[in-house]
Scaffold this active site. Structure first.
Site, short mmCIF file in Angstrom:
data_model
loop_
_atom_site.label_atom_id
_atom_site.label_comp_id
_atom_site.label_asym_id
_atom_site.label_seq_id
_atom_site.Cartn_x
_atom_site.Cartn_y
_atom_site.Cartn_z
N GLU A 174 -5.16 3.80 5.64
CA GLU A 174 -4.77 3.45 4.27
C GLU A 174 -5.26 4.54 3.32
O GLU A 174 -4.63 4.83 2.32
CB GLU A 174 -5.42 2.10 3.91
CG GLU A 174 -4.89 1.51 2.63
CD GLU A 174 -5.96 0.99 1.72
OE1 GLU A 174 -6.72 1.81 1.15
OE2 GLU A 174 -6.04 -0.24 1.57
N SER A 203 -10.84 -0.71 2.66
CA SER A 203 -10.15 -0.77 3.97
C SER A 203 -9.77 0.63 4.42
O SER A 203 -9.12 1.37 3.67
CB SER A 203 -8.87 -1.58 3.86
OG SER A 203 -9.12 -2.88 3.39
N ARG A 211 0.83 -1.21 0.00
CA ARG A 211 0.00 0.00 0.00
C ARG A 211 0.87 1.26 0.00
O ARG A 211 0.54 2.26 0.64
CB ARG A 211 -0.95 0.04 1.20
CG ARG A 211 -1.99 -1.05 1.24
CD ARG A 211 -2.94 -0.97 0.05
NE ARG A 211 -4.06 -1.89 0.15
CZ ARG A 211 -4.05 -3.14 -0.30
NH1 ARG A 211 -2.96 -3.65 -0.88
NH2 ARG A 211 -5.13 -3.89 -0.18
P1 FAD Z 1 -8.79 8.49 -5.77
O1 FAD Z 1 -9.53 8.13 -4.54
O2 FAD Z 1 -9.43 9.45 -6.70
O3 FAD Z 1 -7.35 9.04 -5.36
C1 FAD Z 1 -6.56 8.37 -4.42
C2 FAD Z 1 -5.23 9.10 -4.26
O4 FAD Z 1 -4.49 9.01 -5.48
C3 FAD Z 1 -5.39 10.61 -4.01
O5 FAD Z 1 -4.35 11.02 -3.17
C4 FAD Z 1 -5.23 11.23 -5.39
O6 FAD Z 1 -4.73 12.56 -5.34
C5 FAD Z 1 -4.23 10.30 -6.02
N1 FAD Z 1 -4.37 10.17 -7.48
C6 FAD Z 1 -5.45 9.68 -8.14
N2 FAD Z 1 -5.20 9.63 -9.46
C7 FAD Z 1 -3.94 10.12 -9.64
C8 FAD Z 1 -3.11 10.33 -10.79
N3 FAD Z 1 -3.51 10.02 -12.03
N4 FAD Z 1 -1.88 10.86 -10.60
C9 FAD Z 1 -1.45 11.18 -9.35
N5 FAD Z 1 -2.19 11.01 -8.24
C10 FAD Z 1 -3.42 10.47 -8.38
N6 FAD Z 1 -7.64 -0.86 -2.80
C11 FAD Z 1 -6.79 -1.91 -2.87
O7 FAD Z 1 -5.57 -1.73 -2.97
N7 FAD Z 1 -7.24 -3.19 -2.82
C12 FAD Z 1 -8.55 -3.48 -2.70
O8 FAD Z 1 -8.93 -4.66 -2.65
C13 FAD Z 1 -9.48 -2.39 -2.64
N8 FAD Z 1 -10.80 -2.63 -2.48
C14 FAD Z 1 -11.67 -1.58 -2.41
C15 FAD Z 1 -13.04 -1.87 -2.28
C16 FAD Z 1 -13.95 -0.84 -2.21
C17 FAD Z 1 -15.42 -1.17 -2.07
C18 FAD Z 1 -13.50 0.51 -2.29
C19 FAD Z 1 -14.50 1.63 -2.25
C20 FAD Z 1 -12.16 0.80 -2.40
C21 FAD Z 1 -11.22 -0.25 -2.46
N9 FAD Z 1 -9.84 -0.02 -2.59
C22 FAD Z 1 -8.97 -1.07 -2.69
C23 FAD Z 1 -9.30 1.38 -2.60
C24 FAD Z 1 -9.36 2.05 -4.00
O9 FAD Z 1 -10.25 1.39 -4.85
C25 FAD Z 1 -7.98 2.12 -4.65
O10 FAD Z 1 -7.06 2.78 -3.82
C26 FAD Z 1 -8.01 2.83 -6.01
O11 FAD Z 1 -6.77 2.67 -6.67
C27 FAD Z 1 -8.32 4.32 -5.87
O12 FAD Z 1 -8.55 4.82 -7.17
P2 FAD Z 1 -9.29 6.22 -7.40
O13 FAD Z 1 -9.14 6.54 -8.86
O14 FAD Z 1 -10.66 6.16 -6.87
O15 FAD Z 1 -8.36 7.18 -6.54
N1 EPU Z 2 -10.91 -10.44 9.77
C1 EPU Z 2 -11.63 -10.52 10.93
N2 EPU Z 2 -12.74 -9.73 11.05
C2 EPU Z 2 -13.14 -8.89 10.07
C3 EPU Z 2 -12.38 -8.81 8.88
C4 EPU Z 2 -11.26 -9.61 8.75
O1 EPU Z 2 -11.30 -11.27 11.84
O2 EPU Z 2 -14.16 -8.22 10.25
C5 EPU Z 2 -9.70 -11.30 9.63
C6 EPU Z 2 -9.98 -12.76 9.29
O3 EPU Z 2 -9.02 -13.53 9.97
C7 EPU Z 2 -9.70 -12.83 7.79
C8 EPU Z 2 -8.55 -11.84 7.67
O4 EPU Z 2 -8.88 -10.81 8.60
O5 EPU Z 2 -9.31 -14.11 7.39
C9 EPU Z 2 -8.35 -11.25 6.30
O6 EPU Z 2 -9.57 -10.66 5.86
P1 EPU Z 2 -9.78 -10.32 4.32
O7 EPU Z 2 -9.44 -11.49 3.48
O8 EPU Z 2 -11.14 -9.73 4.18
O9 EPU Z 2 -8.66 -9.26 4.02
P2 EPU Z 2 -8.17 -7.95 4.79
O10 EPU Z 2 -6.79 -8.21 5.30
O11 EPU Z 2 -9.17 -7.46 5.76
C10 EPU Z 2 -6.98 -7.02 2.67
C11 EPU Z 2 -6.90 -5.72 1.94
C12 EPU Z 2 -8.10 -5.56 1.03
C13 EPU Z 2 -8.12 -6.72 0.04
C14 EPU Z 2 -8.21 -8.03 0.82
C15 EPU Z 2 -8.10 -9.23 -0.09
C16 EPU Z 2 -5.61 -4.20 3.31
C17 EPU Z 2 -5.62 -3.00 4.18
N3 EPU Z 2 -6.80 -4.61 2.86
O12 EPU Z 2 -8.09 -6.93 3.56
O13 EPU Z 2 -7.96 -4.35 0.31
O14 EPU Z 2 -9.22 -6.63 -0.84
O15 EPU Z 2 -7.09 -8.09 1.75
O16 EPU Z 2 -6.79 -9.38 -0.51
O17 EPU Z 2 -4.54 -4.74 3.02
C18 EPU Z 2 -8.46 -2.02 0.36
O18 EPU Z 2 -7.24 -1.84 0.32
O19 EPU Z 2 -9.28 -1.09 0.35
C19 EPU Z 2 -8.96 -3.39 0.39
C20 EPU Z 2 -10.26 -3.69 0.46
#
Ligand code: FAD
Ligand code: EPU
Length: 336
Positions: A332, A236, A162
């Site tokens: 994050e 997250s 991240r």
């Molecule tokens: P924004 O929110 O618009 O911007 C994020 C940051 O990046 C800001 O600081 C912005 O200034 C900067 N930025 C954006 N575009 C540019 C650019 N072109 N050049 C320079 N800076 C820029 N993230 C994960 O890593 N793994 C996940 O599994 C994951 N699951 C998600 C699930 C949900 C339901 C949601 C809502 C979010 C999740 N995220 C996850 C977080 C998010 O989707 C990612 O971080 C995504 O890359 C953000 O993209 P955005 O275009 O919306 O960025």
């Molecule tokens: N867990 C709990 N309680 C909860 C949630 C999770 O106990 O309410 C524990 C369980 O042990 C579970 C473990 O956490 O097995 C891992 O949970 P999960 O697989 O949902 O993943 P996470 O670690 O909570 C991370 C990323 C997610 C990504 C998933 C899948 C971060 C901060 N988050 O979540 O990314 O989608 O793994 O790889 O690393 C995001 O960055 O926005 C995001 C959603």
């Protein structure tokens, strides 16, 4: 140059919080970006993609610039790889599905992550056992102070969990214009992530393909993550903390089933969702701000919560986790 004044950012952030940008403009190419950054050089500027990793806690002074640079093309093909370049304003999930449909392997585990292609390198998006850096070839970025376009490779971006150079020394100074991915013609699947492995087994999948992996990842995600179109959230809220093994062993004395994953030598990663759940926050709601009942790491806006209310809840959770486990959770998401 088309600049609007006093624009609501509610449609432009997945938390769905209402704040206003003093000025707002969209750019669709490098020239428009150059013009806008020169106009805004003595103001605050914020670059927005899909708004899925931000929490706005107040109105934004200065200029908010939304990246809508489009275009997806194959730039190179070898016997082993396909190189695909996408404009920063393309939707990440659209790009993933396009590659999956062609059978190009490498990003299927990153299906259904909201947001833009250009934001993917910022926090080196990751899910289900892979990170962007695993299939990243390079990018082009516009450096605002130097007024020039540079090309960066994997090493230049200093990717981490991240994290990247765009969150450290280039923060606010570089705008990503496009990203090139290196995908495989001969598949090397990553299915060791526990939830993914189990889901594939339960479905009885024996013949792996990018499509079946993407579909399974989407099913898992839909079962535990709220859809921002229905419940506001930014995924997250905190990173999973990495702690010394001896610290984890102290926790495991009181919580023998505490989960952990190996990290760098002598350290382990603990799921923040588990820590938050142990402190009793899962499903908690105060007004319209809450901690999601299916995934404690996700803070949600049930309707009209303000960014400040969501941040106050995050701080309460952070303080509580620190007092119980001695671990300081680090956000994050980008808080403004
Ligand atoms: P924004 O929110 O618009 O911007 C994020 C940051 O990046 C800001 O600081 C912005 O200034 C900067 N930025 C954006 N575009 C540019 C650019 N072109 N050049 C320079 N800076 C820029 N993230 C994960 O890593 N793994 C996940 O599994 C994951 N699951 C998600 C699930 C949900 C339901 C949601 C809502 C979010 C999740 N995220 C996850 C977080 C998010 O989707 C990612 O971080 C995504 O890359 C953000 O993209 P955005 O275009 O919306 O960025
Ligand atoms: N867990 C709990 N309680 C909860 C949630 C999770 O106990 O309410 C524990 C369980 O042990 C579970 C473990 O956490 O097995 C891992 O949970 P999960 O697989 O949902 O993943 P996470 O670690 O909570 C991370 C990323 C997610 C990504 C998933 C899948 C971060 C901060 N988050 O979540 O990314 O989608 O793994 O790889 O690393 C995001 O960055 O926005 C995001 C959603």
């Amino acid at each position: 140059m088309n600049i609007s004044e006093h624009i609501s950012l509610k449609p432009f952030n997945t938390f769905g919080v209402e704040v206003f940008a003093e000025q707002f403009a969209v750019f669709t190419n490098e020239n428009e970006l150059k013009e806008l950054t020169e106009y805004g050089h003595n103001r605050k500027m914020f670059f927005l993609g899909g708004g899925s990793n931000v929490l706005f806690t107040k109105d934004l002074e200065g200029l908010v610039l939304k990246n809508e640079i489009r275009g997806i093309e194959i730039t190179e093909e070898t016997s082993e790889h396909i190189f695909i370049k996408a404009g920063a304003g393309e939707e990440w999930h659209h790009l993933v599905m396009l590659c999956v449909q062609q059978g190009w392997q490498g990003i299927e585990n990153l299906a259904l992550i909201p947001g833009s292609v250009g934001a993917a390198p910022i926090q080196n998006i990751g899910a289900y056992g892979i990170e962007l850096s695993d299939c990243f070839d390079g990018l082009q970025a516009y450096l605002i102070p130097e007024k020039k376009i540079i090309t960066m490779n994997n090493e230049d971006c200093r990717f981490g969990y991240r994290n990247s150079i765009f969150k450290t020394s280039l923060k606010g100074k570089a705008v990503i214009l496009n990203v090139t991915l290196r995908l495989n013609k001969t598949p090397r699947y990553h299915i060791r992530y526990h939830a993914l492995k189990m889901a594939l087994e339960n479905k009885g999948v024996t013949d792996l393909s990018p499509a079946i992996i993407a579909e399974t990842v989407m099913e898992i995600r839909r079962s535990k993550l709220p859809d921002p179109k229905i419940i506001g959230n930014a995924g997250s809220f905190f990173k999973n903390p990495v702690v010394e093994i001896k610290h984890f062993e102290c926790i495991a004395k009181d919580y023998p089933s505490a989960p952990s994953y190996p990290d760098k030598d002598g350290w382990v990663k603990i799921p923040a969702g588990w820590l938050i759940e142990q402190c009793g926050w899962k499903g908690y709601r105060k007004g319209d701000a809450g901690c999601y009942d299916k995934q404690a790491l996700v803070l949600v806006n049930y309707g009209n919560a303000t960014g400040k209310e969501i941040l106050e809840l995050a701080i309460e959770i952070q303080n509580n986790v620190f007092s119980v486990f001695g671990i300081k959770l680090e956000p994050e998401i980008n808080i403004l």
